[in-house]
Motif scaffolding. Sequence first.
Motif, PDB file in Angstrom:
ATOM      1  N   ALA A 534      16.638  18.402  54.071  1.00 15.74           N
ATOM      2  CA  ALA A 534      15.740  18.667  55.191  1.00 15.74           C
ATOM      3  C   ALA A 534      14.621  17.626  55.215  1.00 15.74           C
ATOM      4  CB  ALA A 534      15.154  20.067  55.082  1.00 15.74           C
ATOM      5  N   VAL A 535      14.273  17.182  56.416  1.00 18.02           N
ATOM      6  CA  VAL A 535      13.222  16.181  56.594  1.00 18.02           C
ATOM      7  C   VAL A 535      11.950  16.880  57.066  1.00 18.02           C
ATOM      8  CG1 VAL A 535      12.530  14.101  57.846  1.00 18.02           C
ATOM      9  CG2 VAL A 535      14.924  14.423  57.161  1.00 18.02           C
ATOM     10  N   PHE A 536      10.851  16.651  56.350  1.00 19.47           N
ATOM     11  CA  PHE A 536       9.582  17.267  56.714  1.00 19.47           C
ATOM     12  C   PHE A 536       9.088  16.705  58.044  1.00 19.47           C
ATOM     13  CE2 PHE A 536       4.847  16.973  56.448  1.00 19.47           C
ATOM     14  CZ  PHE A 536       4.582  18.321  56.633  1.00 19.47           C
ATOM     15  N   VAL A 537       8.746  17.605  58.980  1.00 17.13           N
ATOM     16  CA  VAL A 537       8.263  17.201  60.292  1.00 17.13           C
ATOM     17  C   VAL A 537       6.752  17.293  60.368  1.00 17.13           C
ATOM     18  CG1 VAL A 537       8.313  17.715  62.762  1.00 17.13           C
ATOM     19  CG2 VAL A 537      10.406  17.887  61.406  1.00 17.13           C
ATOM     20  N   GLY A 538       6.205  18.394  59.906  1.00 19.71           N
ATOM     21  CA  GLY A 538       4.757  18.566  59.951  1.00 19.71           C
ATOM     22  C   GLY A 538       4.366  20.022  59.894  1.00 19.71           C
TER      23      GLY A 538
END
Length: 687
Positions: A534-538
């Motif tokens: 998973a890629v951290f978005v904010g």
Amino acid sequence: MRFAIDTGGTFTDLIVGEADGSLTMHKAPTTPADPVAGVIDVLKVAAAAKGEKLADYLAQGEVLVHGTTHAINAIVTGRTARTAFLTTEGHPDTLVFREGGRQDAFNFTIPYPEPFIPKALTFEVEERIMASGDVRTALNEARLTALLKELPGKGVEAIAVCLLWSIVNPEHELAVGRLIEKHLPGMPYTLSHRINPSIREYRRAMSTSIDAALKPIMGSYMRGLDQRLSDVGFAGRLLVVTSQGGVMDAAEVAEQPVHLINSGPSMAPVGARAYCGGSDTNTLIVGDTGGTTFDVSLVRNGRIPRTRETWLGKPFSSHLTGMPSVDTKSIGAGGGSIAWVDEGGLLHVGPISAGAVPGPAAYGRGGTRPTVTDASVALGFIDPDHFLGGRMKLDRPAAEAAILRDVAKPLGQSVEAAADAIIELATEHMVQAILDITVNQGIDPREAAFVAGGGAAGLNCVAIGRRLGCRKVLVPETGAALAAAGALVSDLVAYHQAMLHATSREFDFAAVNKVLADLEARCDAFRRQIGPDAVFVGIDWATEARYPDQAWEIEVPLRASRFTGDADIAALVADFHKTHQEIFAVSDEASPIETIGWAAAVHCRLGATAPGRMKSHDDKAIGQDRQVYFKDTGWVKAKVASIDALAGDAVIEGPAILESGFTSIVIDPGATVARDGSGTLVIDIGV
């Protein structure tokens, strides 16, 4: 591949994100008695379309996102677990008194709803913590232990624990939890300070009660879904849509099922923002028309409004969930809504629906009562030979016979006039739902664009747009399964909140920043927990604020995660005044503000960051013009074209019907339609 499935009242929708970034769409009838069977059925349809065996097809899947109405259906039908409610001694009537209020303030013949958990299963716990967090009365563990041992004999299957001021000091609730685990091992329970640390006692108690009552049934449902998907070949990650417009792992959401109450409707605005967010208007009104319901939501300046005013039924006549969720309004109006004439000769459409079983009369599955779908078939809006791409043939004579018997004859009208009246009344119901959610928030629909989603949206989207005076109508190329499309591009989201009172004039920087730091730590823990793919978005930061002595709070986004000086306070106050003005059309810029709650929603993304494009399926069977009925013109010849055939600078003038294997878009006389670069149909509704 990525799968996103939305289980509706009539059809189960599937959007597949292919390995090359393209999308495919599939539909299958919902199976109300066994929703998981409908999920597997639509996956079989997708596998067959690709010419593969189901197991081989599913083996390519990395993620499956599922939107479900199973939780709300369990509540509405009373199939939740028999739950005990434990509360502080002297306060057994929290669920009875609620917050007061009634729909008709002066009609005292309307009874108040029964408490969500009956008084017979409400038990007082000897303890008391004060608002300061100090313990006034210690927890009587011996008395509580004796009570816990009695609960199985009363048929209790779950326990909800909501003690006064546990949001300030959770010591006693945690102790209750330990005693439940010791003396009733395996008994599902929920502690209020964990599920909903809200200052409002009734809302916190309701969230806790709903969560506990849903745990047994939703735990069983999630385990069954996971197992049955595994049995047919899916070995990827199973995610479930939440009420907050994000997704969570199935195992995690089974432990917090209150997040599933508004699961289905929350995804339509996510899909609308992804596919129509580039529109030249700041406000999108999103209408998701399915077979059973019409769901309305908003996208404002790129944000999807949330609310805590989420009811389990009619406002004041039911119960609040107490949990933040995407702000939606749902009414019983859709393709399956049944039309009928009362004894006084008045036409009604809905809220009763034919659903998937037996379905509209045109389905030929036992339904005999006329519906919006039957009216659309009778008016020529839907091609009986091309429904679902020709996989399902509709019976036009049966639809016309049902309308004649139940509507046309009682009203003394022709079949086509009666069918038009059905569509017109359904449209009016939808328009009123839209006005409720827009005008009440200070939104002028004439300055917004209407985004039409759902398989039945195209039947009257131009009529809705004209009635509202919208600037234009947008139909995304994934619009026939807009909620599933939203689920495909949604983020993994965890919503964390904490209570702390603060005022703008005497702002406690240290205390507020400590709360925000604690929330950020919980967000970081979530990021580490969900895995490396998973890629951290904010993180979206917000606070619940109000004018001093105001009864209710509104959610205001925060510009930063910490307060460093007076400029940050001034920015918060200015943002509050602006938000208050937008919602209520009034503000008091000379007044200070106070906040009572702080929230952080952490977003992480799996897969592509941009929505994909649908694969072209230019259907050669589409294209034969046919007679279509409109109230102002009568029967006219309408051009019929495939949606995929509309490309480049091509513009089609109404009357026309744009078709695909999943929907029909009716372009009324005077309207024009073109397709933009994202594949979205842009309809100029004319006058």
